[in-house]
Design a protein around this motif. Sequence first.
Motif, short mmCIF file in Angstrom:
data_model
loop_
_atom_site.label_atom_id
_atom_site.label_comp_id
_atom_site.label_asym_id
_atom_site.label_seq_id
_atom_site.Cartn_x
_atom_site.Cartn_y
_atom_site.Cartn_z
N LEU A 1 -5.04 2.10 -9.23
CA LEU A 1 -4.32 2.79 -8.16
C LEU A 1 -5.27 3.66 -7.35
CD1 LEU A 1 -1.11 3.86 -10.12
CD2 LEU A 1 -1.16 2.29 -8.17
N HIS A 2 -6.15 4.36 -8.04
CA HIS A 2 -7.10 5.24 -7.37
C HIS A 2 -8.03 4.44 -6.46
CE1 HIS A 2 -10.55 8.03 -6.97
NE2 HIS A 2 -9.60 8.95 -6.99
N GLN A 3 -8.52 3.32 -6.97
CA GLN A 3 -9.43 2.48 -6.18
C GLN A 3 -8.74 1.93 -4.93
OE1 GLN A 3 -10.73 -0.46 -9.00
NE2 GLN A 3 -12.35 0.84 -9.85
N ASN A 4 -7.43 1.69 -5.03
CA ASN A 4 -6.69 1.14 -3.89
C ASN A 4 -5.96 2.21 -3.07
OD1 ASN A 4 -6.85 -1.97 -4.16
ND2 ASN A 4 -6.38 -1.29 -6.25
N ASN A 5 -6.30 3.46 -3.37
CA ASN A 5 -5.75 4.60 -2.61
C ASN A 5 -4.21 4.59 -2.62
OD1 ASN A 5 -6.17 6.98 -1.19
ND2 ASN A 5 -6.00 5.96 0.80
N LYS A 6 -3.63 4.36 -3.81
CA LYS A 6 -2.19 4.33 -3.97
C LYS A 6 -1.75 5.35 -5.00
CE LYS A 6 -1.60 -0.58 -2.83
NZ LYS A 6 -1.13 -1.89 -3.34
N LEU A 7 -0.47 5.73 -4.94
CA LEU A 7 0.11 6.63 -5.93
C LEU A 7 1.40 6.01 -6.47
CD1 LEU A 7 -0.23 10.07 -4.09
CD2 LEU A 7 -1.61 9.28 -6.01
N LEU A 8 1.84 6.46 -7.64
CA LEU A 8 3.13 6.03 -8.18
C LEU A 8 4.26 6.77 -7.49
CD1 LEU A 8 2.36 6.09 -12.03
CD2 LEU A 8 2.58 4.06 -10.60
N ASN A 9 5.35 6.07 -7.19
CA ASN A 9 6.52 6.79 -6.68
C ASN A 9 7.24 7.45 -7.86
OD1 ASN A 9 8.50 4.94 -7.84
ND2 ASN A 9 7.89 3.50 -6.24
N GLU A 10 8.11 8.39 -7.53
CA GLU A 10 8.70 9.18 -8.62
C GLU A 10 9.62 8.36 -9.50
OE1 GLU A 10 10.80 13.45 -9.66
OE2 GLU A 10 9.99 13.12 -7.65
N LYS A 11 10.29 7.36 -8.94
CA LYS A 11 11.14 6.51 -9.78
C LYS A 11 10.31 5.84 -10.87
CE LYS A 11 13.81 2.27 -9.87
NZ LYS A 11 14.05 0.97 -9.23
N THR A 12 9.13 5.31 -10.50
CA THR A 12 8.27 4.64 -11.48
C THR A 12 7.74 5.64 -12.50
OG1 THR A 12 7.64 3.02 -9.80
CG2 THR A 12 6.24 3.17 -11.76
#
Length: 293
Positions: free
Chosen positions: A106-117
């Motif tokens: 996720l960090h490498q792809n500049n993404k975060l988890l949404n709160e539901k996940t």
Amino acid sequence: MSIQSTYEALNNFDIRNAAVNRGHFATVYFARHRITGIKVALKQVELSRMTDSKTIEDCKREVFLLQQLDHPNIIKYISHFIDNNDLYIVLELASAGDLSKMFESLHQNNKLLNEKTIWKFFCQITCGLEYMHSKRIIHRDIKPANIFINKDGSIKLGDLGLSRYFDSKTILAYSNVGTPYYMAPEIIDGQCRGYNFQSDIWSLACILYEMVVLRSPFYEIDLDLPSLQRKILTLDYEPLSTQLYSTNLHSIINQCLVLNPEQRLPINDINNIAKTMYTQFRTQITNNAPVPI
């Protein structure tokens, strides 16, 4: 010969050459059981290299603890056997890796988890831990690398190599074990005051925080152990934004990253909050209602 007994011989497994995980004395491999075709994690513990009797006893304890646990959110024990003086533990395979690998991706792809996940994963972790504690077993090494994921999104607590059973007469443990970034202050302060199940609660809050920002609350580049100790003992971490995540998420972190172990939330309260929040997020999305952020 029963099917179960076929899990107790090394020649009944096809093993991948590349190790999934490697420790000081233990290596975990992907393997396939030749008779059933079931894929497993095969943990090889090199007893032949161990000279310390306590280390060997720790290995026996891990097998004993694994045999006591049967829960959908804990890696399932299948069998164990000795081959060529090495111990092999056959375990359920979590097919999608672990949280540390997911966080890295996720960090490498500049993404975060949404709160539901986040709640979906976290409520499964708390279910597994509440079950362990009900069996009087403290994990002692809760960290992303020890939380495994299946392709169906189910979460499994694993690696009980440092876990400890508390009998009815045991109140505190004193061994300084764990991974520093997730160690509770009563363990890392070096004062040997002892600790109990509430040290797992501290680690659990560190995991929840990391699910949001993809790093431990006390992480800092090139941080040495004394500096990390100071950060933990002074609760020196950056608070999460109150605008982006629910009050309950902040509340769990704030009420678990507490220096006094007895003031931390109990596991059953955390588990109830996590289940309620995941149900709430699922219902809101199903009804096309806006999700609070």
